[in-house]
Design a protein around this motif. Structure first.
Motif, PDB file in Angstrom:
ATOM      1  N   ILE A  38      -1.738   7.036   8.458  1.00 29.11           N
ATOM      2  CA  ILE A  38      -1.657   8.131   7.501  1.00 29.11           C
ATOM      3  C   ILE A  38      -0.487   9.012   7.889  1.00 29.11           C
ATOM      4  CG2 ILE A  38      -2.860  10.132   6.548  1.00 29.11           C
ATOM      5  CD1 ILE A  38      -5.481   8.557   7.275  1.00 29.11           C
ATOM      6  N   THR A  39       0.426   9.215   6.952  1.00 34.22           N
ATOM      7  CA  THR A  39       1.594  10.059   7.221  1.00 34.22           C
ATOM      8  C   THR A  39       1.659  11.175   6.179  1.00 34.22           C
ATOM      9  OG1 THR A  39       3.013   8.558   5.950  1.00 34.22           O
ATOM     10  CG2 THR A  39       2.958   8.249   8.316  1.00 34.22           C
ATOM     11  N   ILE A  40       2.124  12.321   6.633  1.00 36.95           N
ATOM     12  CA  ILE A  40       2.292  13.489   5.766  1.00 36.95           C
ATOM     13  C   ILE A  40       3.741  13.919   5.866  1.00 36.95           C
ATOM     14  CG2 ILE A  40       1.610  15.880   5.368  1.00 36.95           C
ATOM     15  CD1 ILE A  40      -1.065  15.165   6.762  1.00 36.95           C
ATOM     16  N   ARG A  41       4.353  14.101   4.721  1.00 37.97           N
ATOM     17  CA  ARG A  41       5.731  14.588   4.693  1.00 37.97           C
ATOM     18  C   ARG A  41       5.835  15.623   3.579  1.00 37.97           C
ATOM     19  NH1 ARG A  41      11.287  12.227   5.798  1.00 37.97           N
ATOM     20  NH2 ARG A  41      12.566  13.584   4.520  1.00 37.97           N
ATOM     21  N   ARG A  42       5.977  16.852   3.961  1.00 36.40           N
ATOM     22  CA  ARG A  42       6.026  17.994   3.044  1.00 36.40           C
ATOM     23  C   ARG A  42       4.820  18.020   2.107  1.00 36.40           C
ATOM     24  NH1 ARG A  42      11.740  16.991   1.103  1.00 36.40           N
ATOM     25  NH2 ARG A  42      12.254  15.992   3.038  1.00 36.40           N
ATOM     26  N   ASP A  43       4.984  17.525   0.868  1.00 36.02           N
ATOM     27  CA  ASP A  43       3.901  17.575  -0.113  1.00 36.02           C
ATOM     28  C   ASP A  43       3.355  16.186  -0.452  1.00 36.02           C
ATOM     29  OD1 ASP A  43       6.103  16.619  -1.456  1.00 36.02           O
ATOM     30  OD2 ASP A  43       5.802  17.844  -3.239  1.00 36.02           O
ATOM     31  N   ALA A  44       3.705  15.176   0.348  1.00 40.46           N
ATOM     32  CA  ALA A  44       3.275  13.803   0.070  1.00 40.46           C
ATOM     33  C   ALA A  44       2.428  13.253   1.220  1.00 40.46           C
ATOM     34  CB  ALA A  44       4.488  12.902  -0.154  1.00 40.46           C
ATOM     35  N   VAL A  45       1.356  12.569   0.851  1.00 39.14           N
ATOM     36  CA  VAL A  45       0.469  11.935   1.822  1.00 39.14           C
ATOM     37  C   VAL A  45       0.463  10.442   1.521  1.00 39.14           C
ATOM     38  CG1 VAL A  45      -1.887  11.800   2.708  1.00 39.14           C
ATOM     39  CG2 VAL A  45      -0.980  13.986   1.914  1.00 39.14           C
ATOM     40  N   THR A  46       0.695   9.626   2.560  1.00 36.65           N
ATOM     41  CA  THR A  46       0.691   8.180   2.397  1.00 36.65           C
ATOM     42  C   THR A  46      -0.400   7.572   3.271  1.00 36.65           C
ATOM     43  OG1 THR A  46       3.067   8.154   1.949  1.00 36.65           O
ATOM     44  CG2 THR A  46       2.069   6.065   2.599  1.00 36.65           C
ATOM     45  N   VAL A  47      -1.206   6.709   2.650  1.00 41.54           N
ATOM     46  CA  VAL A  47      -2.248   5.968   3.361  1.00 41.54           C
ATOM     47  C   VAL A  47      -1.819   4.507   3.362  1.00 41.54           C
ATOM     48  CG1 VAL A  47      -4.687   5.337   3.417  1.00 41.54           C
ATOM     49  CG2 VAL A  47      -4.012   7.601   2.597  1.00 41.54           C
ATOM     50  N   ARG A  48      -1.630   3.946   4.566  1.00 42.98           N
ATOM     51  CA  ARG A  48      -1.220   2.544   4.713  1.00 42.98           C
ATOM     52  C   ARG A  48      -2.240   1.804   5.558  1.00 42.98           C
ATOM     53  NH1 ARG A  48       3.847   4.853   5.223  1.00 42.98           N
ATOM     54  NH2 ARG A  48       5.408   3.957   3.834  1.00 42.98           N
ATOM     55  N   GLY A  49      -2.289   0.503   5.346  1.00 42.90           N
ATOM     56  CA  GLY A  49      -3.180  -0.314   6.156  1.00 42.90           C
ATOM     57  C   GLY A  49      -3.081  -1.771   5.759  1.00 42.90           C
ATOM     58  N   ASN A  50      -3.985  -2.558   6.293  1.00 41.81           N
ATOM     59  CA  ASN A  50      -4.018  -3.982   5.989  1.00 41.81           C
ATOM     60  C   ASN A  50      -5.477  -4.407   5.930  1.00 41.81           C
ATOM     61  OD1 ASN A  50      -3.442  -6.642   5.559  1.00 41.81           O
ATOM     62  ND2 ASN A  50      -2.570  -7.020   7.565  1.00 41.81           N
ATOM     63  N   ARG A  51      -5.881  -4.927   4.787  1.00 46.04           N
ATOM     64  CA  ARG A  51      -7.255  -5.412   4.658  1.00 46.04           C
ATOM     65  C   ARG A  51      -7.222  -6.915   4.862  1.00 46.04           C
ATOM     66  NH1 ARG A  51     -11.348  -3.750  -0.083  1.00 46.04           N
ATOM     67  NH2 ARG A  51      -9.744  -4.604  -1.412  1.00 46.04           N
ATOM     68  N   PRO A  52      -7.890  -7.412   5.910  1.00 52.24           N
ATOM     69  CA  PRO A  52      -7.860  -8.852   6.192  1.00 52.24           C
ATOM     70  C   PRO A  52      -8.613  -9.638   5.128  1.00 52.24           C
ATOM     71  CG  PRO A  52      -9.382  -7.741   7.683  1.00 52.24           C
ATOM     72  CD  PRO A  52      -8.717  -6.680   6.871  1.00 52.24           C
ATOM     73  N   SER A  53      -8.168 -10.871   4.922  1.00 50.46           N
ATOM     74  CA  SER A  53      -8.853 -11.726   3.952  1.00 50.46           C
ATOM     75  C   SER A  53     -10.140 -12.260   4.563  1.00 50.46           C
ATOM     76  CB  SER A  53      -7.947 -12.881   3.518  1.00 50.46           C
ATOM     77  OG  SER A  53      -7.643 -13.686   4.630  1.00 50.46           O
ATOM     78  N   GLU A  54     -11.083 -12.568   3.694  1.00 46.86           N
ATOM     79  CA  GLU A  54     -12.341 -13.144   4.154  1.00 46.86           C
ATOM     80  C   GLU A  54     -12.126 -14.628   4.381  1.00 46.86           C
ATOM     81  OE1 GLU A  54     -13.339 -11.694   0.679  1.00 46.86           O
ATOM     82  OE2 GLU A  54     -14.107  -9.780   1.371  1.00 46.86           O
ATOM     83  N   THR A  55     -12.537 -15.106   5.505  1.00 48.87           N
ATOM     84  CA  THR A  55     -12.333 -16.519   5.819  1.00 48.87           C
ATOM     85  C   THR A  55     -13.552 -17.326   5.398  1.00 48.87           C
ATOM     86  OG1 THR A  55     -13.191 -16.173   8.044  1.00 48.87           O
ATOM     87  CG2 THR A  55     -10.808 -16.022   7.767  1.00 48.87           C
ATOM     88  N   VAL A  56     -13.274 -18.487   4.828  1.00 54.25           N
ATOM     89  CA  VAL A  56     -14.327 -19.427   4.453  1.00 54.25           C
ATOM     90  C   VAL A  56     -13.919 -20.806   4.963  1.00 54.25           C
ATOM     91  CG1 VAL A  56     -15.105 -18.167   2.414  1.00 54.25           C
ATOM     92  CG2 VAL A  56     -13.264 -19.813   2.196  1.00 54.25           C
ATOM     93  N   ASP A  57     -14.908 -21.647   5.221  1.00 49.18           N
ATOM     94  CA  ASP A  57     -14.582 -22.982   5.714  1.00 49.18           C
ATOM     95  C   ASP A  57     -14.113 -23.873   4.560  1.00 49.18           C
ATOM     96  OD1 ASP A  57     -16.885 -23.646   4.349  1.00 49.18           O
ATOM     97  OD2 ASP A  57     -18.100 -23.879   6.141  1.00 49.18           O
TER      98      ASP A  57
END
Length: 151
Positions: free
Chosen positions: A73-92
């Motif tokens: 999460i980064t804040i720059r003046r009047d902007a907020v950014t939420v970043r991340g990575n959602r892993p994929s669900e593994t199936v056989d």
């Protein structure tokens, strides 16, 4: 010829054209053919709610499947950014995916607020897949009321 239809006649009983039934059949066929494809625009991720007031803002973002340590999460003046990575669900290999509507992979969403944020006093709390940010407004940016005096 028996069973043939000429102009102005109805088809034989039991074989009447039913447009509603034909549309239902077409819908079922199209769903079967295109069931796994998405024809609607994907919503932005993460979904969020934003509340603002004179002292600052509160932003709540839904990030199911993402560990808090994988959020940036980064804040720059009047902007907020939420970043991340959602892993994929593994199936056989023996499992067939019938429908996959949940997105996976890297994400980033930036929200511009109507005022600056005091980044040094901002805080984040993670609970049950929701990250809640408290974003205070700097003192010099808060609205101040001025009394008008008679002259």
């Amino acid at each position: 010829m028996r069973g043939e239809m000429t102009f102005g006649q109805l088809p034989p009983a039991g074989r009447r054209f039913d447009p509603v039934r034909q549309m239902q059949r077409a819908r079922v066929d199209l769903n079967r053919l295109f069931g796994g494809l998405r024809f609607y625009p994907a919503t932005e991720f993460p979904l969020l709610s934003l509340w603002t007031g004179p002292n600052g803002a509160i932003l709540a973002a839904e990030v199911p499947g993402v560990a808090p340590e994988n959020l940036d999460i980064t804040i720059r003046r009047d902007a907020v950014t939420v970043r991340g990575n959602r892993p994929s669900e593994t199936v056989d290999d023996a499992t067939a995916v019938q429908r996959q509507e949940r997105t996976h992979g890297p994400f980033a969403r930036t929200i511009v607020l109507p005022f600056r944020v005091d980044a040094d006093k901002a805080s984040a709390k993670f609970e049950r897949g929701v990250v809640t940010l408290t974003l205070p407004r700097p003192e010099d940016d808060k609205p101040h009321q001025i009394k008008v005096m008679r002259s």
